[in-house]
Design a protein around this motif. Structure first.
Motif, PDB file in Angstrom:
ATOM      1  N   UNK A 139      -5.927   5.183  -5.087  1.00  0.00           N
ATOM      2  CA  UNK A 139      -7.176   4.474  -5.317  1.00  0.00           C
ATOM      3  C   UNK A 139      -7.577   4.461  -6.675  1.00  0.00           C
ATOM      4  N   UNK A 140      -7.561   5.727  -7.339  1.00  0.00           N
ATOM      5  CA  UNK A 140      -7.824   5.794  -8.905  1.00  0.00           C
ATOM      6  C   UNK A 140      -7.221   4.660  -9.562  1.00  0.00           C
ATOM      7  N   UNK A 141      -6.049   4.574  -9.231  1.00  0.00           N
ATOM      8  CA  UNK A 141      -5.194   3.433 -10.231  1.00  0.00           C
ATOM      9  C   UNK A 141      -5.356   2.161 -10.011  1.00  0.00           C
ATOM     10  N   UNK A 142      -5.716   1.693  -8.521  1.00  0.00           N
ATOM     11  CA  UNK A 142      -6.365   0.520  -8.170  1.00  0.00           C
ATOM     12  C   UNK A 142      -7.445   0.222  -8.848  1.00  0.00           C
ATOM     13  N   UNK A 143      -8.490   1.133  -8.820  1.00  0.00           N
ATOM     14  CA  UNK A 143      -9.798   0.899  -9.536  1.00  0.00           C
ATOM     15  C   UNK A 143      -9.808   0.738 -10.923  1.00  0.00           C
ATOM     16  N   UNK A 202       0.742  -1.311   0.090  1.00  0.00           N
ATOM     17  CA  UNK A 202      -0.104  -0.111   0.038  1.00  0.00           C
ATOM     18  C   UNK A 202       0.867   1.321   0.114  1.00  0.00           C
ATOM     19  N   UNK A 203       1.757   1.222   0.949  1.00  0.00           N
ATOM     20  CA  UNK A 203       2.927   2.362   0.722  1.00  0.00           C
ATOM     21  C   UNK A 203       3.471   2.709  -0.393  1.00  0.00           C
ATOM     22  N   UNK A 204       3.658   1.529  -1.148  1.00  0.00           N
ATOM     23  CA  UNK A 204       4.439   1.774  -2.287  1.00  0.00           C
ATOM     24  C   UNK A 204       3.642   2.447  -3.493  1.00  0.00           C
ATOM     25  N   UNK A 223       1.920   7.059  -6.603  1.00  0.00           N
ATOM     26  CA  UNK A 223       1.036   7.787  -6.912  1.00  0.00           C
ATOM     27  C   UNK A 223       1.160   9.386  -6.683  1.00  0.00           C
ATOM     28  N   UNK A 224       2.536   9.676  -6.246  1.00  0.00           N
ATOM     29  CA  UNK A 224       2.860  10.963  -6.075  1.00  0.00           C
ATOM     30  C   UNK A 224       2.375  11.313  -4.560  1.00  0.00           C
ATOM     31  N   UNK A 225       2.118  10.281  -3.694  1.00  0.00           N
ATOM     32  CA  UNK A 225       1.680  10.567  -2.349  1.00  0.00           C
ATOM     33  C   UNK A 225       0.367  10.829  -2.350  1.00  0.00           C
TER      34      UNK A 225
END
Length: 58
Positions: free
Chosen positions: A24-28, A9-11, A16-18
């Motif tokens: 979340x957008x990327x994971x979705x 998750x941290x990675x 995602x620039x922090x």
């Protein structure tokens, strides 16, 4: 002690620039892609079965 999942998750957030929102957008987006791929695979199995080749994926 952080778990493997916590580290992942941290990675993802870091990549995602922090931004948790962007993470979340990327994971979705990945999830949508995987759901579409699963639908294509299901359709292929149904088509294969309907065409009578008798082979099933296991």
């Amino acid at each position: 002690m952080p778990t493997r999942l916590d580290k992942q998750i941290d990675r993802i957030v870091a990549e995602s620039g922090g931004s948790e929102h962007e993470a979340l957008r990327a994971l979705m987006q990945v999830n949508e892609h995987l759901e579409a791929e699963l639908a294509r695979l299901r359709a292929a199995v149904i088509f294969s079965h309907a065409s009578g080749d008798g082979e099933w994926l296991h």
